[in-house]
Design a protein around this motif. Structure first.
Motif, mmCIF file in Angstrom:
data_model
loop_
_atom_site.group_PDB
_atom_site.id
_atom_site.type_symbol
_atom_site.label_atom_id
_atom_site.label_comp_id
_atom_site.label_asym_id
_atom_site.label_seq_id
_atom_site.Cartn_x
_atom_site.Cartn_y
_atom_site.Cartn_z
ATOM 1 N N UNK A 7 48.056 5.620 -7.567
ATOM 2 C CA UNK A 7 48.921 4.573 -7.522
ATOM 3 C C UNK A 7 48.982 3.682 -6.294
ATOM 4 N N UNK A 8 50.025 2.842 -6.169
ATOM 5 C CA UNK A 8 50.260 2.091 -4.773
ATOM 6 C C UNK A 8 50.899 3.027 -3.944
ATOM 7 N N UNK A 9 51.558 4.140 -4.422
ATOM 8 C CA UNK A 9 52.388 5.247 -3.758
ATOM 9 C C UNK A 9 51.634 6.661 -3.649
ATOM 10 N N UNK A 10 50.612 6.711 -4.406
ATOM 11 C CA UNK A 10 49.772 8.108 -4.074
ATOM 12 C C UNK A 10 48.527 7.997 -4.050
ATOM 13 N N UNK A 11 47.804 8.994 -3.777
ATOM 14 C CA UNK A 11 46.406 9.112 -3.636
ATOM 15 C C UNK A 11 45.684 10.499 -3.831
ATOM 16 N N UNK A 12 44.438 10.601 -4.278
ATOM 17 C CA UNK A 12 43.922 11.919 -4.413
ATOM 18 C C UNK A 12 43.718 12.648 -3.251
ATOM 19 N N UNK A 13 43.676 14.242 -3.525
ATOM 20 C CA UNK A 13 43.594 15.089 -2.335
ATOM 21 C C UNK A 13 42.867 16.078 -3.056
ATOM 22 N N UNK A 14 41.829 16.697 -2.308
ATOM 23 C CA UNK A 14 40.987 17.944 -2.978
ATOM 24 C C UNK A 14 42.008 19.223 -2.234
ATOM 25 N N UNK A 15 42.359 20.169 -3.238
ATOM 26 C CA UNK A 15 43.316 21.276 -2.606
ATOM 27 C C UNK A 15 42.150 22.329 -2.165
ATOM 28 N N UNK A 16 41.190 22.149 -2.264
ATOM 29 C CA UNK A 16 40.373 23.182 -1.547
ATOM 30 C C UNK A 16 40.136 22.568 -0.139
ATOM 31 N N UNK A 17 39.723 21.535 0.116
ATOM 32 C CA UNK A 17 38.925 21.046 1.492
ATOM 33 C C UNK A 17 39.922 20.305 2.095
ATOM 34 N N UNK A 18 40.929 19.427 1.483
ATOM 35 C CA UNK A 18 41.768 18.406 1.815
ATOM 36 C C UNK A 18 41.122 17.033 1.767
ATOM 37 N N UNK A 19 39.886 17.059 1.396
ATOM 38 C CA UNK A 19 39.545 15.633 1.562
ATOM 39 C C UNK A 19 40.370 14.609 0.626
ATOM 40 N N UNK A 20 40.176 13.406 1.512
ATOM 41 C CA UNK A 20 41.217 12.534 0.863
ATOM 42 C C UNK A 20 40.525 11.024 0.551
ATOM 43 N N UNK A 21 39.116 11.184 0.635
ATOM 44 C CA UNK A 21 38.232 9.804 0.569
ATOM 45 C C UNK A 21 37.126 9.757 -0.072
#
Length: 79
Positions: A7-21
């Motif tokens: 959403x406008x206030x959240x984003x995805x993050x991989x729980x294993x490697x920390x990738x955000x993009x």
């Protein structure tokens, strides 16, 4: 495991490697499109309405983890 869309206030993050993009997203969509064909028969979608959409899986592009993605707050989202 279903992962909600960011959403406008959240984003995805991989729980294993920390990738955000970088993520590969597999989704199913049901859409209604208004298609205009020119005189030569070339189609062009002029309007598109998404009736329903479901994310089936999210895979991390960095470590290939499948369904290891969580929603986290975006920086500055609380301000």
């Amino acid at each position: 495991m279903t992962v909600p869309l960011p959403t406008e206030t959240t984003r995805w993050r991989c729980t294993l490697c920390g990738n955000l993009t970088r993520f590969d997203v597999t989704r199913s969509s049901k859409v209604v499109e208004y298609v205009h064909l020119d005189l030569a028969g070339e189609p062009k979608v002029e309007e598109r309405e998404v009736v329903s959409e479901t994310i089936e899986s999210v895979r991390c592009r960095w470590c290939n983890a499948v369904d290891q993605v969580e929603l986290v707050d975006r920086p500055g989202a609380g301000s």
